[in-house]
Design an enzyme around this catalytic site. Structure first.
Site, PDB file in Angstrom:
ATOM      1  N   TYR A 145       0.859  -1.192   0.000  1.00 11.67           N
ATOM      2  CA  TYR A 145       0.000   0.000   0.000  1.00 11.67           C
ATOM      3  C   TYR A 145       0.890   1.235   0.000  1.00 11.67           C
ATOM      4  CZ  TYR A 145      -3.374   3.493   1.643  1.00 11.67           C
ATOM      5  OH  TYR A 145      -4.156   4.602   1.775  1.00 11.67           O
ATOM      6  N   ASP A 240       9.285   2.864  -0.739  1.00 13.15           N
ATOM      7  CA  ASP A 240       8.296   3.462   0.148  1.00 13.15           C
ATOM      8  C   ASP A 240       8.670   3.053   1.576  1.00 13.15           C
ATOM      9  OD1 ASP A 240       6.171   4.145   1.729  1.00 13.15           O
ATOM     10  OD2 ASP A 240       4.627   3.357   0.392  1.00 13.15           O
ATOM     11  N   LYS A 268       5.528   9.098   8.966  1.00 15.46           N
ATOM     12  CA  LYS A 268       5.331   8.514  10.293  1.00 15.46           C
ATOM     13  C   LYS A 268       6.374   8.974  11.310  1.00 15.46           C
ATOM     14  CE  LYS A 268       2.630   4.565   8.653  1.00 15.46           C
ATOM     15  NZ  LYS A 268       1.302   4.962   9.141  1.00 15.46           N
TER      16      LYS A 268
END
Length: 431
Positions: A145, A240, A268
């Protein structure tokens, strides 16, 4: 008995005003059932809900809070920062300081651009890759994702080069058609895709350790193979590292596995719990961005001073001697204990772990791909989740997510978690 009376009222009210009652789908607990506890505060490794229930937290704001909740160093810097203002829309030295730290830690990155989310980072990196190569198509992997940008919400078609089909209403077939979705951890389909359409492929984007089908580490040679194939065909390799960045090592998964991508996406932990994203890479690529080059990308809150302060404070905590060794030791104890509890209860569980992120899949088979991850018994996971919640352990409300260990966790939290897991698994085995 766990009481969620106030959370239930809050949940009913939320559904009157928020789409689905939440601002991110998995929070709705649809996959595990029950009422989502409404959180009032967090401290260290614990969460406290409206009803006064205490939980050991392994969601950690989906991996962002590697220092735990409300770490005093982070809070102090934020308190000082907020008194100076919350946003300026103008350059600050804080942006430079955090960018300098990223460049120091990631050898593949020479220049950085801050954005506000992982989705912004990945969609911007793809735009940059297309501009740099003059090509349109991208390769992604099923089960990885990369945020909710249109080109990344595509699944594989019926044949290798039946380019992606939309996996969400609102994504047009034309947008999805430029996405090739391939099986994770397999190099042969990548070779075949490049042999057929290599001159059209701008980039391969990959989670170097998958975290969104549950934790699935890369097979031996997989990342190295992607690096070799993309170089050979003149395409870019995008890592990613929104989840893995700073979590697996100071320089992320690329440091751990010794593979340098062309572009890296971060988020994050980089914001210490505040909204943030970033992408970076070699100077000649990043200088294609406006105002130096023709590739446009902008953001009112990009480089927000509060996020920069929280990120700097968090990365300072990770520089302390023994930080990563502590995370590794605690996470290994947790994973090993879950395996033992599974064996004792006679409930098959495959525990995948890389560093301080792990997933307990309710299956007897090794989980190495999206296809094998989906063999897990989601109904059993739902019962496990409910049983753990009743015992004061807060896990991700989906079988296909990661659990995260933070610096705030300690032996007491691990011991209590394993005790709860043993009871929960015995409860599942007997029902």
């Amino acid at each position: 008995m766990l009481s969620l009376a106030r959370s239930e009222l809050a949940w009913q009210e939320a559904q009157r005003y928020l789409a689905g009652g939440v601002n991110s789908p998995v929070r709705a607990f649809r996959a595990v059932g029950g009422t989502p506890p409404f959180i009032q505060r967090g401290a260290g490794a614990r969460l406290y809900d409206l009803d006064g229930n205490e939980y050991i937290d392994y969601v950690c704001s989906w991996g962002a809070l590697i220092a735990g909740h409300a770490h005093p160093d982070v809070v102090e810097r934020l308190q000082r920062a907020v008194e100076r203002g919350t946003s300026y829309g103008a350059p600050t030295e804080l942006e430079t300081a955090l960018a300098r730290r990223v460049v120091e830690l990631f050898p593949s990155i020479e220049l950085v651009r801050f954005v506000n989310s992982g989705t912004e980072a990945t969609m911007s990196a793809i735009r940059l890759a297309r501009a740099a190569t003059g090509r349109a198509k991208i390769v992604k992997f099923t089960g990885c994702y990369h945020g909710h940008a249109d080109p990344l919400l595509a699944t594989a078609g019926s044949g290798l080069l039946t380019f992606g089909i939309p996996s969400s209403p609102g994504v047009t077939p034309g947008t999805a058609a430029d996405t090739i979705s391939l099986p994770y951890n397999q190099l042969e389909p990548v070779e075949e895709a490049f042999s057929q359409a290599g001159g059209e492929i701008a980039a391969v984007i990959v989670e170097p350790v998958a975290g969104n089908m549950g934790v699935v580490p890369p097979a031996e040679g997989f990342l190295q193979g992607l690096r070799e194939i993309t170089r050979r065909h003149g395409a870019l390799l995008i890592f990613d590292e929104v989840i893995t960045g700073f979590r697996l090592a100071p320089g992320g998964a690329q440091e751990l596995y010794g593979v340098q991508p062309d572009l890296t996406c971060l988020g994050k932990i980089l914001g210490g719990g505040l909204p943030v994203g970033a992408y970076g890479g070699r100077r000649e690529l990043m200088e294609l961005l406006a105002p130096l080059g023709p590739v446009y990308q902008a953001g009112t809150l990009s480089g927000n001073p509060l996020a920069m302060e929280a990120g700097l404070a968090t990365l300072e905590l990770l520089r302390r001697p023994g930080a990563y060794e502590r995370l590794e030791a605690l996470s290994a104890r947790l994973a090993d204990g879950l395996r033992r509890a599974s064996e004792l209860a006679g409930v098959p569980v495959a525990v995948n772990r890389t560093g301080s992120m792990l997933t307990a899949f309710f299956t007897s088979e090794p989980v190495t791909s999206y296809e094998t991850a989906t063999l897990a018994d989601t109904a059993r996971y739902a019962r496990f989740h409910q049983a753990m919640l009743r015992r004061g352990v807060y896990l991700a409300p989906s079988q296909f997510e990661a659990a995260f260990v933070s610096l705030a966790h300690g032996d007491e939290e691990i011991d209590r978690t394993l005790e709860a897991a043993e009871e929960a698994l015995r409860e599942i085995a007997s029902s």
